[in-house]
Motif scaffolding. Structure first.
Motif, PDB file in Angstrom:
ATOM      1  N   ALA A  43       0.501  16.009   5.557  1.00 21.30           N
ATOM      2  CA  ALA A  43       0.740  15.600   6.948  1.00 21.30           C
ATOM      3  C   ALA A  43      -0.238  14.468   7.278  1.00 21.30           C
ATOM      4  O   ALA A  43      -1.291  14.672   7.894  1.00 21.30           O
ATOM      5  N   LEU A  44       0.108  13.261   6.865  1.00 16.31           N
ATOM      6  CA  LEU A  44      -0.824  12.139   6.875  1.00 16.31           C
ATOM      7  C   LEU A  44      -1.242  11.733   8.285  1.00 16.31           C
ATOM      8  O   LEU A  44      -2.404  11.394   8.517  1.00 16.31           O
ATOM      9  N   THR A  45      -0.298  11.764   9.231  1.00 18.61           N
ATOM     10  CA  THR A  45      -0.639  11.424  10.614  1.00 18.61           C
ATOM     11  C   THR A  45      -1.499  12.516  11.242  1.00 18.61           C
ATOM     12  O   THR A  45      -2.506  12.231  11.903  1.00 18.61           O
ATOM     13  N   GLY A  52       0.806  -1.209   0.000  1.00 22.45           N
ATOM     14  CA  GLY A  52       0.000   0.000   0.000  1.00 22.45           C
ATOM     15  C   GLY A  52       0.843   1.266   0.000  1.00 22.45           C
ATOM     16  O   GLY A  52       1.961   1.288  -0.508  1.00 22.45           O
ATOM     17  N   HIS A  53       0.319   2.340   0.576  1.00 19.90           N
ATOM     18  CA  HIS A  53       0.968   3.652   0.563  1.00 19.90           C
ATOM     19  C   HIS A  53       2.340   3.572   1.224  1.00 19.90           C
ATOM     20  O   HIS A  53       2.467   3.064   2.345  1.00 19.90           O
ATOM     21  N   PRO A  54       3.388   4.094   0.573  1.00 22.09           N
ATOM     22  CA  PRO A  54       4.737   3.934   1.144  1.00 22.09           C
ATOM     23  C   PRO A  54       4.997   4.746   2.396  1.00 22.09           C
ATOM     24  O   PRO A  54       5.946   4.457   3.127  1.00 22.09           O
ATOM     25  N   TYR A  55       4.164   5.776   2.684  1.00 19.74           N
ATOM     26  CA  TYR A  55       4.441   6.663   3.815  1.00 19.74           C
ATOM     27  C   TYR A  55       3.283   6.810   4.804  1.00 19.74           C
ATOM     28  O   TYR A  55       3.452   7.433   5.844  1.00 19.74           O
ATOM     29  N   HIS A  56       2.131   6.289   4.503  1.00 16.67           N
ATOM     30  CA  HIS A  56       0.965   6.479   5.373  1.00 16.67           C
ATOM     31  C   HIS A  56       0.921   5.373   6.427  1.00 16.67           C
ATOM     32  O   HIS A  56       0.994   4.194   6.093  1.00 16.67           O
ATOM     33  N   PRO A  57       0.807   5.732   7.720  1.00 11.90           N
ATOM     34  CA  PRO A  57       0.687   4.681   8.740  1.00 11.90           C
ATOM     35  C   PRO A  57      -0.510   3.756   8.511  1.00 11.90           C
ATOM     36  O   PRO A  57      -0.478   2.594   8.915  1.00 11.90           O
ATOM     37  N   ASN A  58      -1.541   4.265   7.865  1.00 13.45           N
ATOM     38  CA  ASN A  58      -2.706   3.434   7.540  1.00 13.45           C
ATOM     39  C   ASN A  58      -2.556   2.797   6.161  1.00 13.45           C
ATOM     40  O   ASN A  58      -3.516   2.691   5.411  1.00 13.45           O
ATOM     41  N   CYS A  59      -1.337   2.368   5.851  1.00 15.51           N
ATOM     42  CA  CYS A  59      -1.053   1.861   4.506  1.00 15.51           C
ATOM     43  C   CYS A  59      -1.942   0.693   4.105  1.00 15.51           C
ATOM     44  O   CYS A  59      -2.197   0.494   2.924  1.00 15.51           O
TER      45      CYS A  59
END
Length: 494
Positions: free
Chosen positions: A471-473, A154-161
Motif C-alpha cells: 500500500a504505497l500511498t 521510475g516505479h510503475p505504481y508509486h506516486p513518488n516514482c
C-alpha cells in the motif's frame, strides 16, 4: 492555464541557468508528468485501505470515494495494473484537480502536507527526466548500465516514482541514471580495525591497513560533510546509489536520503548478513536447473555506520550478454506479444514458486529481477540481485533437506502470509504487472502460464485469493509506522 507548483517553478529556474536548452522541453513534459503521478495516486486512493476513505462506489462513469468528512472524490475506473497515465483529472466535490500535489493538499488528511510536497517533487523530477531523453529510436544496449539508464519513469505504481528530496536540479543531472552521467565516487580511507568487513574486499580497494570505502558524492557533501579527492568514475544504475565500476562490478553505496519510499543507507545488519546470505543463495541456485542465477556478493564493508558502508557485487552480465532488468522490458517491443508475455510469466512463476516451496521468498520487483534473452528475444533464464530483502523459512528449508543458513533477524520467518506477500506482491503485482501494463494483458499471460505449473498450496493461494500489493500511498501517509503496509488488489485470474 495551469499554475505551476513551487517545485515546478524552482526546477525551471535552476534549469534556465544550468541547461537552458532543456527548459522548453521540460515545460512541455510537465502535463504528462502530472498525469503520470496523478494516475499512480488515484490507484492508491482507489485500492488501499486508507482510514479516511469510508466507502467506494463504482458506477458507469467511474469510481466515487466517500471521505470521512462527507466530501466525495470521483475519478475514472482504475485499472490497478495499468502503467499508462490514464487519469488526467480527479474531482473533489465540485473542484477538478489535474495536479496530484494540489489534490493531496485539498484532501487535508493527516500527513498530507508532507506527502503533497513529495508529489510535487515527483512531478518536477519526472518532467526533468523525460526532458533529457534522446529523440528517436535508441540502439539495442550492449552494456548492463545502458539498460538501466533506459528506465526513465521510475516505479510503475508509486506516486513518488521520481521523488528525490534533497537533490537539486544540478545533482539530478549529475547523478540520475536517466541523464546518463559519469559519477565520480569518492574513496574514503578507514582503518580496517574500525570496520566490519565480510566476504573478500579487493586489494585495489585497500591501502595498507586501511579500507578504501566507495562513497557517493551526494553522501560525501550532504551527510559525511567531507571533501573526498581520491575516487573512481562509475555509471549509475537504476537505483541511483548502485553504480557500475570500470571493471564491470557493481557497487551499492549508502545514500542517506529518501528515494521513492525508503532512506537508502546500508545497515550494519545487512553487511553482517551479506556473506552467509550470498553463499546460501549459491547453494540454492544449484537446485534451479539453470533457470535462475544469483549475483554473488563479493565483499561488503561498513565503518559501523549505515551512512558509511558499501557492497560490492558481480554484474548480472556475467550470466549472459543479453541480460536486462525486468523494468527495462517496457522500453522494448517484447511485451507487446501475448505469447512472449505468457512465456515470460511461466518462467518467472516457475522460478518464484519453486523457490517459495523451498523456503525462499524473493523481492522480485522489476529492479532486482533480470531476464536473460536468447538471440531471438525469448526469455531463457532469470538473474536475481540484492538479497537484502528476501525472506527465508527455516521450516520449509528443513522440509526439503536444505541446510538452514546461519542467519537471523528480519530475513528469517516461517509465517506463510509474510512469505507469500513478499513474492506475490513483488513478482506478480510488481514485475509481471508492470511488464504487462494492464489487467487484461496480465490476466492473459497468467492464464496461459499457470496451466503448466505444478499445483502447490502456494499456487492455489495465488489463483484463489486477492493479490497482495504494498500500500504505497498509505505507507507514505503513515510516517510513524515502520515496515510495509499491504492492500489486496482484485485477482486478475478471478
Amino acid at each position: 492555464m495551469h499554475r505551476p507548483s513551487a517545485a515546478e517553478a524552482d526546477f525551471a529556474e535552476e534549469l534556465a541557468v544550468l541547461r537552458p536548452d532543456l527548459v522548453a522541453r521540460y515545460t512541455a513534459e510537465l502535463p504528462g508528468a502530472r498525469a503520470a503521478v496523478l494516475s499512480r495516486l488515484w490507484r492508491g486512493l482507489a485500492h488501499e485501505p486508507l482510514p479516511w476513505v469510508t466507502g467506494r462506489e463504482a458506477g458507469r462513469e467511474g469510481l466515487a470515494l466517500r471521505l470521512w468528512d462527507g466530501r466525495r472524490l470521483h475519478g475514472p475506473h482504475p485499472d490497478p495494473f495499468a502503467t499508462a497515465a490514464h487519469t488526467t483529472v480527479v474531482q473533489l466535490d465540485e473542484v477538478a484537480h489535474d495536479d496530484p500535489a494540489r489534490l493531496m493538499s485539498a484532501l487535508g488528511v493527516p500527513h498530507g502536507a508532507d506527502f503533497a510536497a513529495e508529489l510535487a517533487d515527483s512531478v518536477a523530477s519526472l518532467a526533468l527526466s523525460r526532458a533529457g531523453q534522446p529523440a528517436g529510436p535508441q540502439a539495442w544496449p550492449v552494456r548492463d548500465w545502458e539498460w538501466e539508464q533506459r528506465v526513465v519513469d521510475g516505479h510503475p505504481y508509486h506516486p513518488n516514482c521520481r521523488s528525490r528530496p534533497g537533490f537539486s536540479v544540478a545533482e539530478q543531472l549529475a547523478y540520475g541514471p536517466e541523464h546518463r552521467p559519469l559519477v565520480r565516487l569518492g574513496l574514503v580511507p578507514v582503518p580496517a580495525d574500525e570496520c566490519l568487513v565480510t566476504g573478500a574486499w579487493p586489494a585495489h580497494l585497500r591501502d595498507g591497513e586501511r579500507v578504501l570505502l566507495p562513497v557517493h558524492p551526494w553522501q560525501s557533501e550532504h551527510v559525511l560533510k567531507r571533501l573526498v579527492t581520491e575516487g573512481v568514475e562509475a555509471h549509475p544504475l537504476m537505483s541511483l546509489r548502485t553504480l557500475a565500476l570500470p571493471d564491470g562490478q557493481h557497487v551499492k553505496t549508502a545514500l542517506s536520503t529518501r528515494l521513492t519510499s525508503s532512506v537508502r543507507d546500508i545497515s550494519v545488519y545487512s553487511i553482517s548478513m551479506s556473506a552467509p546470505l550470498s553463499r546460501f543463495a549459491e547453494t540454492v541456485g544449484e537446485r534451479m536447473d539453470g533457470l535462475l542465477h544469483f549475483t554473488r556478493t563479493l565483499g561488503a564493508v561498513t565503518a559501523n555506520s549505515p551512512d558509511l558502508a558499501a557492497v560490492l557485487r558481480e554484474s548480472p552480465q556475467v550470466y549472459g550478454e543479453r541480460v536486462l532488468p525486468v523494468a527495462a522490458l517496457a522500453t522494448t517491443e517484447l511485451p507487446e506479444s501475448p505469447a512472449w508475455l505468457a512465456e515470460f510469466a511461466r518462467l518467472s512463476l516457475t522460478v518464484g514458486l519453486r523457490l517459495l516451496e523451498f523456503g525462499i521468498a524473493l523481492e522480485a520487483h522489476g529492479q532486482n529481477l533480470l531476464v536473460v534473452l536468447s538471440e531471438s528475444g525469448a526469455p531463457v533464464r532469470l538473474v536475481y540481485r540484492d538479497l537484502a530483502d528476501i525472506r527465508i523459512s527455516p521450516a520449509r528449508l528443513a522440509r526439503h533437506g536444505i541446510p538452514v543458513p546461519a542467519l537471523s533477524g528480519r530475513l528469517v520467518t516461517d509465517d506463510v502470509t509474510t512469505l507469500r506477500r513478499k513474492l506475490f506482491g513483488s513478482l506478480v503485482a510488481g514485475a509481471l504487472a508492470g511488464t504487462a501494463g494492464s489487467a487484461a494483458a496480465l490476466r492473459g499471460a497468467l492464464e496461459t502460464a499457470v496451466r503448466q505449473l505444478p499445483r502447490t498450496p502456494d499456487l492455489a493461494a495465488l489463483l484463489e485469493q486477492p493479490l497482495p500489493a504494498k500500500a504505497l500511498t498509505w505507507m507514505r501517509l503513515s510516517p510513524g509506522t515502520p515496515g510495509d503496509r499491504w492492500t489486496q488488489l482484485p485477482n486478475p485470474l478471478a
